[in-house]
Design a protein around this motif. Structure first.
Motif, PDB file in Angstrom:
ATOM      1  N   ARG A   1       2.615  -2.117   3.944  1.00  0.00           N
ATOM      2  CA  ARG A   1       2.114  -2.855   5.102  1.00  0.00           C
ATOM      3  C   ARG A   1       2.247  -2.060   6.396  1.00  0.00           C
TER       4      ARG A   1
ATOM      5  N   VAL B   1      -0.732  -0.069   6.601  1.00  0.00           N
ATOM      6  CA  VAL B   1      -1.874  -0.925   6.960  1.00  0.00           C
ATOM      7  C   VAL B   1      -1.823  -1.269   8.449  1.00  0.00           C
ATOM      8  N   ASN B   2      -0.637  -1.571   8.948  1.00  0.00           N
ATOM      9  CA  ASN B   2      -0.508  -1.902  10.366  1.00  0.00           C
ATOM     10  C   ASN B   2      -0.898  -0.715  11.249  1.00  0.00           C
TER      11      ASN B   2
ATOM     12  N   PHE C   1      -6.540  -3.570   1.826  1.00  0.00           N
ATOM     13  CA  PHE C   1      -5.152  -3.606   1.354  1.00  0.00           C
ATOM     14  C   PHE C   1      -4.986  -4.761   0.376  1.00  0.00           C
ATOM     15  N   ALA C   2      -4.523  -4.437  -0.809  1.00  0.00           N
ATOM     16  CA  ALA C   2      -4.267  -5.479  -1.797  1.00  0.00           C
ATOM     17  C   ALA C   2      -2.883  -5.288  -2.385  1.00  0.00           C
ATOM     18  N   GLU C   3      -2.187  -6.406  -2.553  1.00  0.00           N
ATOM     19  CA  GLU C   3      -0.904  -6.381  -3.255  1.00  0.00           C
ATOM     20  C   GLU C   3      -1.156  -6.948  -4.643  1.00  0.00           C
TER      21      GLU C   3
END
Lengths: 207, 398
Positions: free
Chosen positions: B337, B340-341, B352-354
């Motif tokens: 993350r 991503v941030n 972005f995928a978890e």
């Protein structure tokens, strides 16, 4: 990627939002779900689109379809985006599920030149009548949940929303209500009627 | 010299491995971050698929700590399937019918690229600890030299998990014009204290082995089996999840009905780890392990690029896809993350995928259909934007 035939029909409120977006613009779709609107915008309006979505299924469906979507929560993650990064920030049928809708609106107008917001109108006459006649929390096609399992924690009426925009100094560029037959009605010509007859509302906002 | 300590390099002839070897740095040396210059060095790499005429379909796969260039073919030492066999191949997410895949053994590795077990031209013996300390940026700079050698101006994508993902991030931050898409998977922008701590345990295990001989085991005909095995055992635990270990082994006993009141591998999990350790030492060099883990510890992308994470990717034209796994506690979602941030902060094009898995950090290497579906979709979306022709549907055989 979706087949062209699958792309044709999108929800009326989404179509309405799509029609307001300039081709080739930069769009952030907040709460983009399975990416229906984003996919439409990318392919028919050639937008540079991004999505933010909370659900794993939604995100995976979007990314699998080649759409740039990140898993995140509008309530906490909008603050990571910079000012003026997008031409439009879209929030369709999601405002009422936000923990802090006011803050989300603030961020949308900080990140984008314009915000496009749609939400179910709690002032709709059938909603009012449901509560009046049954004495129970209203349920309908646009409000399908029971009180204890609804994600909609901040429902509002069109008049409520108008008041919030006034309070925040937000300029309403365009606003329409849609009735259950998807007929549109301009809100500014008669907010009272729109609030009574509109099942949902779509607003184009700017700072 | 006792037989068990004899090193396994006899069965490990890098010159006989499949793939390619190229000498780089002849015209201009590679200047390492530590200041040392490598004037002429070998890089071993492997390719799959075909480079298209306008050279727009190349994907650089960056391998992880104990991976190598044998992404999608049997390993020349162990005979096991390629480490990313699920991902790379005809019709697979990284479709070799469509893309040209390049994977080079990274700097400091031990599968043919220059590293501590290769010959130091100044002494004629193995480099050992005279090998300069390398960084992730050095690895990427060497890959860029390989790309120049292959005369490829821009990669379609750079992808990789774990340490491979760090290389992807370094590529994106340092050479944004040389890649169209980037997929850092199960990785981080810097090594955390916990990451460094685990690596230090591994290194200390190696250095505590008397057969390590201060790093000179090769010239003394020794091989620090026990130390390297312990390093691998510790690391292996960090690659799995607590629940997957529990599900796989529980407290089950190994080939016995009762505990033996001794220190044999009574439990299946012990036996499993011992096996992981003992097979690893047959295919990996202990000094390489020291150097590569150090490179990872030194990795701090933002610090290297002026301190601000957001500035790293300012105006980046790259399409990013960051993927994390729910059960990965080594490079957890919170680290992904952060990436991503940093990308959001400059409104970069990022997905972005978890992915929900039980497999821990190793999930990126495993058969996780949801991960592969998401990854394939990202690549296909990027390929469409890059204008790459669609894959020809494969006909099934009879």
């Amino acid at each position: 990627m979706m087949a062209e035939s699958q792309r044709k029909a999108i929800r009326v409120d989404l179509q309405f939002i799509a029609d307001m977006i300039e081709p080739g613009s930069r769009v952030l779709d907040v709460g983009c779900g399975d990416g229906t609107l984003l996919d439409y915008l990318v392919h028919f309006k050639q937008v540079d689109g991004r999505g933010l979505e909370l659900s794993t299924e939604g995100v995976n469906a979007c990314v699998s379809a080649g759409l740039p979507v990140i898993q995140g929560d509008a309530d906490t993650d909008l603050e990571t985006f910079p000012d003026n990064a997008f031409d439009y920030v879209v929030l369709s049928q999601t405002l009422q599920a936000m923990v802090a809708p006011r803050t989300v609106l603030h961020h949308m107008l900080r990140i984008g030149r314009r915000a496009l917001v749609s939400f179910p109108n709690f002032g709709y006459w059938r909603v009012r009548l449901f509560l009046l006649l049954h004495g129970r929390m209203p349920m309908s096609d646009t409000l399908p949940y029971r009180w204890y399992d609804t994600p909609n924690i901040h429902l509002c009426t069109i008049k409520d929303f108008l008041a919030l925009c006034r309070e925040l100094g937000i300029v309403i560029e365009r606003s329409v209500s849609l009735d259950h037959k998807s007929r549109t009605r301009r809100i500014n010509s008669s907010p009272f009627t729109a609030n009574l007859l509109g099942e949902q509302a779509v607003f184009v906002l700017r700072r | 010299m006792t037989a068990p300590d004899k090193h396994p390099l006899g069965r490990w002839d890098v010159e006989s491995f499949p793939g390619h070897r190229v000498k780089l740095g002849r015209d201009e040396p590679l200047r390492l971050e530590c200041g040392v210059e490598l004037a002429e060095f070998t890089v071993a790499y492997q390719t799959y698929g075909t480079l298209n005429p306008d050279k727009s379909n190349a994907i650089m796969v960056c391998h992880a700590l104990t991976g190598d260039q044998f992404v999608a073919e049997p390993h020349p030492v162990t005979g096991k399937p390629g480490w990313w066999d699920y991902m790379v191949g005809p019709g697979k997410p990284i479709d070799t019918d469509r893309y040209f895949v390049i994977c080079s053994n990274f700097l400091g590795g031990c599968m043919g690229t220059i590293g501590p077990k290769e010959v130091n031209p100044e002494t004629g013996g193995p480099w050992g600890l005279d090998f300069p300390v390398i960084t992730i940026a050095d690895m990427v700079n060497a890959q860029v030299m390989l790309l120049d050698h292959l005369e490829i101006e821009q990669l379609f994508a750079v992808v990789g998990g774990s340490l491979g993902g760090m290389q992807v991030l370094e590529w994106a931050a340092s050479y944004p014009e040389r890649l169209f898409a980037a997929a850092p998977i199960a990785t981080a922008m810097h090594h955390s204290a916990q990451n460094i701590a685990f690596h230090e345990v591994g290194r200390q295990a190696i250095m505590a082995d008397p057969d390590w001989c201060g790093g000179e085991y090769l010239s003394r005909g020794r091989w620090p089996r026990r130390g390297l095995a312990v390093a691998r055992m510790t690391a292996h635990i960090t690659y799995l999840s607590e629940s997957s270990l529990q599900a796989k082994f529980g407290r089950r006993l190994q080939d016995r009905d009762a505990i033996t009141f001794g220190f044999d591998a009574d439990f299946q999990v012990e036996s499993y780890l011992r096996h992981q350790g003992s097979t690893f030492v047959e295919r990996f060099d202990a000094n390489s392990y020291l150097y590569i883990t150090r490179a990872m510890d030194y990795f701090d992308l933002a610090a290297r690029h002026g301190g601000s994470a957001a500035q790293l990717f300012d105006h980046s034209p790259i399409r990013f896809c960051v993927i994390s796994f729910t059960s990965d506690w080594l490079y957890p979602t919170v680290e992904c993350r952060r990436i991503v941030n940093a990308l959001n902060a400059v409104a970069a094009n990022v997905s972005f995928a978890e992915i929900e898995t039980d497999g821990g950090h190793d999930s990126f290497l495993l058969d996780v259909p949801e991960f592969h579906r998401v990854f394939r979709g990202f690549l296909e979306g990027a390929a469409e934007h890059r204008g790459l022709p669609r894959a020809v549907p494969r006909r099934n055989g009879p």
